[in-house]
Design a protein around this motif. Structure first.
Motif, mmCIF file in Angstrom:
data_model
loop_
_atom_site.group_PDB
_atom_site.id
_atom_site.type_symbol
_atom_site.label_atom_id
_atom_site.label_comp_id
_atom_site.label_asym_id
_atom_site.label_seq_id
_atom_site.Cartn_x
_atom_site.Cartn_y
_atom_site.Cartn_z
ATOM 1 N N ALA A 108 0.424 -1.231 -0.263
ATOM 2 C CA ALA A 108 -0.321 -0.361 -0.040
ATOM 3 C C ALA A 108 0.793 1.668 -0.057
ATOM 4 C CB ALA A 108 -1.018 0.082 1.207
ATOM 5 N N VAL A 109 2.086 1.254 -0.218
ATOM 6 C CA VAL A 109 3.215 2.286 -0.031
ATOM 7 C C VAL A 109 3.074 2.947 -1.365
ATOM 8 C CG1 VAL A 109 5.440 2.312 0.269
ATOM 9 C CG2 VAL A 109 4.503 1.145 1.808
ATOM 10 N N ASP A 110 3.117 4.166 -1.341
ATOM 11 C CA ASP A 110 2.931 5.149 -2.545
ATOM 12 C C ASP A 110 4.182 5.833 -3.034
ATOM 13 O OD1 ASP A 110 2.823 6.656 -4.677
ATOM 14 O OD2 ASP A 110 0.490 7.353 -4.526
ATOM 15 N N VAL A 111 5.568 4.721 -3.252
ATOM 16 C CA VAL A 111 6.685 6.106 -3.356
ATOM 17 C C VAL A 111 6.851 6.779 -4.425
ATOM 18 C CG1 VAL A 111 8.952 4.885 -3.747
ATOM 19 C CG2 VAL A 111 7.277 3.559 -3.735
ATOM 20 N N ASP A 112 6.145 7.569 -3.570
ATOM 21 C CA ASP A 112 6.631 9.795 -4.021
ATOM 22 C C ASP A 112 8.200 9.995 -3.576
ATOM 23 O OD1 ASP A 112 5.992 11.907 -5.145
ATOM 24 O OD2 ASP A 112 4.573 12.586 -3.733
ATOM 25 N N LEU A 113 8.356 10.343 -5.061
ATOM 26 C CA LEU A 113 10.218 10.507 -4.981
ATOM 27 C C LEU A 113 9.891 12.119 -5.032
ATOM 28 C CD1 LEU A 113 11.404 7.498 -6.514
ATOM 29 C CD2 LEU A 113 11.179 8.124 -3.690
ATOM 30 N N GLU A 114 8.816 12.862 -5.115
ATOM 31 C CA GLU A 114 9.410 14.250 -5.991
ATOM 32 C C GLU A 114 9.239 15.147 -3.920
ATOM 33 O OE1 GLU A 114 9.205 15.776 -8.916
ATOM 34 O OE2 GLU A 114 9.386 13.943 -9.004
ATOM 35 N N ASP A 115 9.571 14.391 -3.007
ATOM 36 C CA ASP A 115 10.368 14.964 -2.008
ATOM 37 C C ASP A 115 11.882 16.345 -2.528
ATOM 38 O OD1 ASP A 115 13.029 13.980 -0.196
ATOM 39 O OD2 ASP A 115 12.243 12.909 -2.015
ATOM 40 N N PRO A 116 12.226 17.989 -1.966
ATOM 41 C CA PRO A 116 12.960 18.480 -2.568
ATOM 42 C C PRO A 116 14.557 18.716 -1.790
ATOM 43 C CG PRO A 116 10.963 19.866 -1.375
ATOM 44 C CD PRO A 116 11.074 18.458 -1.094
ATOM 45 N N ALA A 117 14.414 17.372 -0.910
ATOM 46 C CA ALA A 117 15.257 17.252 -0.354
ATOM 47 C C ALA A 117 16.174 16.165 -1.093
ATOM 48 C CB ALA A 117 15.475 16.911 1.730
ATOM 49 N N GLY A 118 15.192 15.226 -1.740
ATOM 50 C CA GLY A 118 16.316 14.109 -2.280
ATOM 51 C C GLY A 118 16.334 12.860 -1.719
ATOM 52 N N ASP A 119 15.714 12.885 -0.406
ATOM 53 C CA ASP A 119 15.871 11.862 0.710
ATOM 54 C C ASP A 119 15.266 10.779 -0.293
ATOM 55 O OD1 ASP A 119 17.586 13.904 2.006
ATOM 56 O OD2 ASP A 119 15.555 13.726 3.645
ATOM 57 N N ARG A 120 14.239 10.493 -0.606
ATOM 58 C CA ARG A 120 13.178 9.354 -0.958
ATOM 59 C C ARG A 120 14.167 9.145 -1.723
ATOM 60 N NH1 ARG A 120 9.223 7.950 2.415
ATOM 61 N NH2 ARG A 120 7.861 7.202 0.502
ATOM 62 N N SER A 121 14.464 9.690 -3.050
ATOM 63 C CA SER A 121 15.584 9.428 -4.204
ATOM 64 C C SER A 121 16.473 8.482 -3.943
ATOM 65 C CB SER A 121 15.445 10.746 -5.827
ATOM 66 O OG SER A 121 15.886 10.498 -6.473
ATOM 67 N N GLU A 122 17.132 9.179 -2.817
ATOM 68 C CA GLU A 122 18.526 8.207 -2.594
ATOM 69 C C GLU A 122 18.788 7.552 -2.169
ATOM 70 O OE1 GLU A 122 22.351 8.609 0.018
ATOM 71 O OE2 GLU A 122 20.757 10.794 -0.309
ATOM 72 N N LEU A 123 17.127 6.784 -1.060
ATOM 73 C CA LEU A 123 16.568 6.116 -0.328
ATOM 74 C C LEU A 123 16.634 5.255 -1.604
ATOM 75 C CD1 LEU A 123 16.179 4.289 1.633
ATOM 76 C CD2 LEU A 123 13.292 5.013 1.931
ATOM 77 N N LEU A 124 15.694 5.014 -2.944
ATOM 78 C CA LEU A 124 15.355 4.077 -3.716
ATOM 79 C C LEU A 124 16.337 3.799 -4.121
ATOM 80 C CD1 LEU A 124 13.591 2.997 -6.181
ATOM 81 C CD2 LEU A 124 14.028 5.240 -6.927
ATOM 82 N N GLY A 125 17.349 4.348 -4.958
ATOM 83 C CA GLY A 125 18.543 3.513 -5.264
ATOM 84 C C GLY A 125 19.390 2.813 -4.534
ATOM 85 N N ASP A 126 19.379 3.731 -2.743
ATOM 86 C CA ASP A 126 19.963 2.097 -2.094
ATOM 87 C C ASP A 126 19.303 1.300 -2.423
ATOM 88 O OD1 ASP A 126 22.297 4.119 -1.506
ATOM 89 O OD2 ASP A 126 20.594 4.567 0.451
ATOM 90 N N LEU A 127 17.952 1.239 -2.185
ATOM 91 C CA LEU A 127 17.003 -0.354 -1.904
ATOM 92 C C LEU A 127 17.020 -1.200 -3.469
ATOM 93 C CD1 LEU A 127 14.161 1.371 -0.581
ATOM 94 C CD2 LEU A 127 15.358 -0.321 0.407
#
Length: 577
Positions: free
Chosen positions: A507-526
């Protein structure tokens, strides 16, 4: 009137012959998108919204089809949903070194095209492999209503206006070779008039019960969503039909294809189909395959499959049946999953005559004397085992007309240990199960995980696509669905640790449009972690040349992982090696 059916088919065939590298294809698509926005949206610079309008307008040839978005320069059909964001916007609005970014001011789509963008694009493209300007006119003007009597010069003039180009810019990115078809005829183009070989390849999503049979192939793990007890895989519709009809027509069937294409899952689906409606497949009502699954390995001999002499409780050598004879005597189908992990040429050597529909002796009931053991075929539907009689001192295992021997085989498995020889291969009907095209995989990924964002979908599809570049690295979609599942679980865990409470990964919506880019970096790691978990054993089997070539495609061509992530992947691969 609209373009002719002949013109559309000729243009699609022209695009089909290009097969550009992904970087070239992405650059061409970005160029057309920016030109369309400038020509159609009051000379404006590209924005998130305008790219979202332009890409479907240019490439959405079949808006009613699930795979209606043409990727003309690397011929494929993709889903239309979020197509602008997943391709042109993501590739060119963020920091990076993609080839397409060199077309834009300061390497940023939002700054607009450079004045010399057409010249730069033309220099990227192979000199002898450029689309005809007539093909480009068909793509851009496919829904234009032409006046009766219009011809190619009229279409090319409209093309220049539609993209805001001058003739020198168009010359830089196209060839002047005609496509050999009239612009207009009485038969206008439609989906039905597109040649079958050029259409989106029809695919079937098959589902098998996740708990029906445990799969020994770890590439099949973690494919079920948290909300479902079924596993899904997508296959070409003709593969699905071949399997259905082969089950009705042949006793020995082998599914052959790269790892992760879902061969075992296809068999589980087929077994469930037969059980649900046996008469559809030519079997008696109530027929239940009740399949016996076995996975050979290098330790196997004929004893495990066929049988042989073994000491009884008193120490006397006595015939002990193997899996094949057990399956026949119990009237159960036999499945040999990952069959070539055992030396089947030796294991099944005594069965070559039997596989040719003849009866053969395979042993005797005791080491000294005893009665012969035969394996053969019955004219009855069901399999039977007969005991010796006074008139026939032979024990027979007779496979019935409705009995099946099925198997899977990975010819490209990096860790394979054996191959089937020609003599054995001829005894099986072989069904090829190739890896599906990236567009079909994207469709399956979005269907399986509807909360996966466009960024995450694009990244996983890019990894999948990179492995299709060379035959030796091809991996099927099952492994990459597992990567998606891992990424979703990673974001669910991150959200929980940040205090949002327990979250179901599905049910997680992986939204990567955060200004800090933290979730985008997490996506790369995962992604890198899941890639090693799923594909590490294959990466470890590649030689250094193949591995480095794959890395260049993943990092530079597809942009699926950053250079830093690939260095980390390489370090883990060295450990596994």
């Amino acid at each position: 009137m609209r373009l002719s059916a002949e013109a559309m088919n000729a243009a699609l065939a022209d695009f089909h012959g290009l097969e550009y590298q992904t970087q070239w294809a992405a650059a061409y698509e970005a160029f057309l998108t920016a030109r369309w926005i400038k020509a159609h949206e009051h000379n404006s610079l590209p924005t998130f919204s305008s790219v979202g309008r332009a890409v479907p307008a240019i490439f959405g040839i079949l808006p009613e089809h699930p795979l209606g978005r043409l990727a003309p320069f690397k011929y494929d059909w993709r889903t239309l949903r979020d197509t602008g964001r997943k391709t042109v916007w993501n590739n060119n609005s963020r920091a990076g070194t993609r080839m397409s970014q060199t077309l834009f001011v300061d390497g940023d789509l939002r700054r607009g095209l450079r004045e010399d963008a057409a010249t730069l694009l033309g220099a990227m493209l192979p000199a002898q492999a450029r689309p005809s300007r007539q093909s480009l006119a068909v793509l851009i003007l496919r829904d234009h209503q032409f006046d009766v009597g219009a011809d190619w010069p009229d279409a090319e003039a409209l093309l220049l206006v539609s993209l805001g180009l001058d003739d020198s810019a168009l010359t830089a990115i196209t060839s002047d070779s005609p496509i050999g078809a009239p612009l207009l005829t009485q038969t206008e183009w439609s989906f039905e008039t597109i040649d079958e070989a050029l259409r989106p390849e029809e695919a079937v999503v098959v589902q098998a019960p996740a708990t029906s049979v445990p799969s020994p192939d770890t590439s099949q793990m973690n494919l079920a969503s948290a909300e479902s007890d079924t596993l899904s895989v997508i296959v070409d519709s003709r593969v699905e039909r071949m399997l259905r009809l082969a089950l009705t027509s042949y006793s020995s069937v082998l599914l052959v294809g790269p790892p992760g294409t879902g061969k075992g899952m296809l068999l589980r689906w087929a077994l469930a189909e037969v059980e649900a409606d046996p008469e559809r497949y030519g079997f008696d009502r109530g027929r239940v395959p009740n399949a016996m699954w076995r996975t050979p390995d290098e330790s196997w001999t004929s004893f495990e499959l066929i049988g042989g002499l073994a000491p009884d409780e008193g120490g006397a050598l006595k015939w002990s049946p193997g899996a094949l004879l057990d399956a026949i005597s119990e009237n159960r189908w036999l499945i040999l999953d990952e069959a070539n992990r055992g030396d089947m040429d030796k294991i099944m050597g005594p069965l070559l005559t039997w596989l040719s529909k003849q009866e053969v002796e395979i042993g005797r009931s005791h080491a000294h004397g005893g009665h012969p053991i035969h394996i053969g075929w019955s004219s009855d539907r069901n399999s039977i085992r007969t005991s010796p009689t006074e008139t026939a001192n032979v024990a027979r295992y007779l496979a019935g007309r409705d009995w099946r021997l099925l198997g899977t085989y990975n010819p490209q498995d990096a860790q394979r240990v054996f191959r089937f020889g020609q003599a054995l291969s001829r005894r099986f009907v072989t069904i090829p199960v190739p890896a599906v095209k990236p567009g079909q995989f994207s469709q399956l990924l979005e269907r399986t995980y509807p909360h996966f964002s466009a960024d995450a979908v694009a990244a996983v599809v890019s990894l999948y696509t990179a492995h299709l570049a060379e035959e030796a690295t091809v991996l099927g979609p099952a492994l990459f669905l597992g990567i998606a599942r891992y990424v979703l679980a990673g974001f669910a865990t991150a959200d929980y640790s940040e205090g949002s409470g327990p979250v179901s990964p599905s049910a997680v919506d992986v939204d990567l449009e955060d200004p800090a880019g933290d979730r985008s970096e997490l996506l790369g790691d995962l992604l890198a972690e899941a890639y090693i978990l799923g594909a590490g054993r294959y990466l470890a089997g590649y030689d250094d040349r193949l591995f480095e070539a794959l890395g260049e495609i993943i990092v530079n061509d597809e942009g699926a992982l950053s250079r830093g992530q690939w260095i980390w992947v390489k370090a883990q691969r060295d450990v596994l090696s």
